[in-house]
Design an enzyme around this catalytic site. Structure first.
Site, PDB file in Angstrom:
ATOM      1  N   HIS A   1      42.776  46.774  39.769  1.00  0.00           N
ATOM      2  CA  HIS A   1      43.771  47.618  39.390  1.00  0.00           C
ATOM      3  C   HIS A   1      43.765  48.825  40.235  1.00  0.00           C
ATOM      4  CE1 HIS A   1      42.840  45.853  35.089  1.00  0.00           C
ATOM      5  NE2 HIS A   1      41.732  46.508  35.371  1.00  0.00           N
TER       6      HIS A   1
ATOM      7  N   CYS B   1      48.620  47.042  40.488  1.00  0.00           N
ATOM      8  CA  CYS B   1      49.773  48.204  39.090  1.00  0.00           C
ATOM      9  C   CYS B   1      49.480  48.992  40.041  1.00  0.00           C
ATOM     10  CB  CYS B   1      49.424  48.672  37.886  1.00  0.00           C
ATOM     11  SG  CYS B   1      48.864  46.886  36.535  1.00  0.00           S
TER      12      CYS B   1
END
Length: 389
Positions: A224, A267
């Site tokens: 992430h 992300c």
């Protein structure tokens, strides 16, 4: 005086010094007996932020006077010549007498003659570019890719997190695909799973201090993230600067003049990209995924990310991520066709940008159309072609 020079650029140094360089400088200052071991530990433990560590180090040294400050300046020039020049330390008086009681000999050098010499050198370089390149110069337009192994490919795959809600099913598919393709391309592959932010930083520093005899360095990070960096499996942020900077020409001399390639699947924000309809017979649109941004401080780097800054990236639990799966496919095809890495990444951009899917927003519970555009930035100076053995 050197301590005055440091005070003059204190704020700029605080903003510019990276964490790896700060730690190297502190080791240097300890070796030179400028700072004691307890002073170094205090700087690192009582200042968690990089900028605070830099500030405390500079203040501690300037308090010790001219000779201590001169040692820090000289070590900075060795460790990070780019920052040294950027803050203007290269313009300081280099003819200080070793002892402040001894007068300097003659007037200090002026900026104008120095600038003139630089301009003359630039002019000379420009004139040389007008000559026709020799066959040897043509050969040097492509990075070497013939060592066995080609180099090391490090894969960091964060799939399982302390907070189970953050788990990334499908990351193993990406890690396996990357391992397969880089073994196919002749690299030694090393996979690291579920690392904390601190372990990622230490791992990068460890690799940067090794002797790299191969032609290339590759690092793939699957996790992430946000616009500042990627998450460790405990949920803390590892800034991208701490991943890239250990491998610049100053910090990792054995990779000097060799390509250093980073692929990051994460992300970079929470925004969602809107889709635009394009008819089959439309011409190519300008300013799409072929826009690249160079980073002047470092040479021979390429950073390819799964999405543009501020936006989400996408991953299928059963198939892996859009970006990594497309990348692995086109790396294999491109190596067999002799395509350079920018051609490969342009194909990846095209394929991923055409993908779309339905994703459930965790906050609203509503489904939306998922779209993503990967992006690459580079300071490569030659063509890079992954030639399989």
């Amino acid at each position: 005086m050197a301590d005055e020079d440091l005070k003059r650029v204190r704020i700029q140094l605080k903003e510019s010094l990276t964490e790896p360089v700060i730690k190297q400088l502190l080791d240097d200052l300890k070796d030179e007996k400028v700072l004691g071991e307890e002073e170094v530990e205090s700087i690192l433990q009582q200042n968690l932020q990089r900028a605070d560590q830099a500030r405390c180090m500079i203040d501690s040294v300037t308090k010790k006077g001219h000779n201590a400050s001169r040692i820090l300046i000289d070590k900075l020039q060795k460790r990070d010549n780019i920052v040294y020049d950027k803050v203007g330390l290269h313009k300081r008086q280099t003819q200080h007498a070793p002892d402040s009681r001894m007068p300097a000999v003659g007037p200090p050098p002026e900026d104008e003659p120095m600038n003139k010499r630089v301009e003359e050198n630039v002019s000379s370089s420009s004139r040389q570019e007008n000559f026709s390149p020799s066959p040897l110069q043509h050969e040097k337009e492509e990075y070497a890719m013939s060592s066995e192994p080609r180099g090391v490919c490090v894969i960091i795959s964060n799939e399982n997190f302390t907070d189970a809600k953050l788990n990334r099913p499908g990351s193993r598919k990406d890690a396996d695909a990357l391992e397969d393709v880089f073994r196919f391309l002749g690299f030694e592959v090393e996979v690291h799973k579920d690392l904390s932010a601190e372990k990622m930083k230490k791992l990068m520093l460890k690799y940067s201090k090794q002797q790299h005899d191969g032609d290339c360095w590759v690092c793939c990070v699957l996790s992430h993230g946000n616009s500042e960096g990627v998450l460790g499996c405990e949920g803390n942020l590892c800034p991208t600067e701490d991943i890239f900077s250990p491998f610049n020409g100053k910090n990792c001399p054995s990779l000097l003049n060799k390509p250093k390639i980073f692929f990051i699947q994460a992300c970079r924000g929470s925004k969602k990209q809107e889709k635009c309809e394009v008819s089959d017979d439309s011409g190519p649109t300008p300013n799409t995924s072929k826009k690249f941004y160079t980073i002047p401080e470092d040479s021979d780097f390429l950073f390819a990310r799964s999405t543009v800054d501020g936006y989400r990236a996408y991953r299928c639990d059963n198939e892996g991520s859009w970006f990594i799966q497309s990348l692995c496919k086109h790396l294999r095809v491109g190596s067999e066709g002799g395509d350079d890495i920018l051609t490969v990444l342009t194909r990846v951009n095209d394929e991923v940008s055409k993908k779309e899917g339905k994703v459930k927003d965790k906050q609203t519970g509503e489904y939306y159309d998922a779209k993503a555009t990967p992006i690459a930035s580079f300071t490569l100076r030659k063509k890079l072609i992954f030639r399989k053995p």
